[in-house]
Design a protein around this motif. Structure first.
Motif: not given
Length: 264
Positions: A45-53, A183-187, A223-225, A247-249
């Protein structure tokens, strides 16, 4: 019939794949489904909206328009299991993640239908995904794939307890350069969210197939909760929570791109 996907071509090395946010059903399918399944409870749900940034990063987008109940684009066409010893929901699922029937009695997807769905929906998505990654690599010298997913935080039939907020998958480091993974893990480590690397979700067929660092194509799955950005009961998007996650993504995708540029 509606196209199996939407493609938006950007001008950067990054391609965001969203294979499970589609809600359309194959012709005649809804009439054979249980009322619970018609609500499509296992959608991302809403993943497309979430990644609009990611538009601001000039990312390309490949977004499925049909439900994973039609055909699961993140599974191999052979329907081989991706996770040994764990519940498998199938290429053309017959049960929801919770273990409930998708179809009414004796109305399951047939083998002929499975082949038709692979031809009509699965193959077009993967054909474009493959060609876009090659196009991007030809243009920039390398390509970055980010496979974007989400799932309910608690599904006892699939995993024990609550899922971490951020589930990073690189198939145990095989699908991207180790520095990109680090790098992704450090974030994730420095964020307010819980996280895991190659836990329950190590990356599905898409990440494992197209992530070929030796050929300068890097892939990661996240995979996001869903509790991080929406109400899991009402399925409503939570703007306040989502902004914190975005902000994190955004930091992840920016750093993914910047570091990859230095590696190539």
């Amino acid at each position: 019939m509606t196209e199996a996907f939407l493609l938006e071509v950007g001008d950067s090395p990054l391609l965001v794949s969203i294979p499970h946010d589609g809600h359309l059903l194959a012709p005649g399918m809804a009439a054979r489904m249980t009322s619970a399944a018609r609500a499509l409870p296992d959608s991302d749900w809403h993943v497309r909206r979430l990644y609009e940034f990611a538009r601001t990063l000039d990312a390309s987008f490949l977004v499925a328009t049909y439900s994973r109940y039609v055909v699961d684009l993140n599974r191999p066409p052979s329907d081989a299991s991706l996770y040994d010893g764990q519940v498998s929901t199938g290429l053309c699922p017959r049960e929801t993640f919770a273990g409930d029937r998708i179809y009414v009695e004796e109305q399951d997807c047939t083998e002929i239908e499975r082949r038709e769905r692979v031809k009509a929906f699965w193959k077009p998505y993967h054909s474009v995904l493959d060609s876009e990654l090659l196009r991007i690599r030809d243009k920039f010298g390398y390509a970055l794939l980010w496979d974007a997913h989400s799932i309910r935080s608690e599904i006892p039939n699939l995993f024990i307890g609550k899922l971490p907020d951020l589930n990073i998958g690189t198939n145990n480091g095989a699908t991207c350069h180790s520095l990109l993974e680090r790098k992704i893990v450090s974030i994730a480590e420095s964020s307010r969210f819980s996280w895991v690397l190659n836990g329950r979700f190590k990356g599905g067929y898409i990440t494992r197939t197209y992530g070929t660092p030796a050929q300068k194509i890097h892939a990661m799955q996240l995979e996001l909760s869903q509790k991080c950005y929406m109400n899991e009961d009402t399925l409503l998007y939570d703007e306040h929570s989502a902004d914190k996650l975005i902000h994190v993504l955004k930091d992840m995708l920016k750093q993914y791109m910047q570091l990859a540029n230095t590696l190539h």
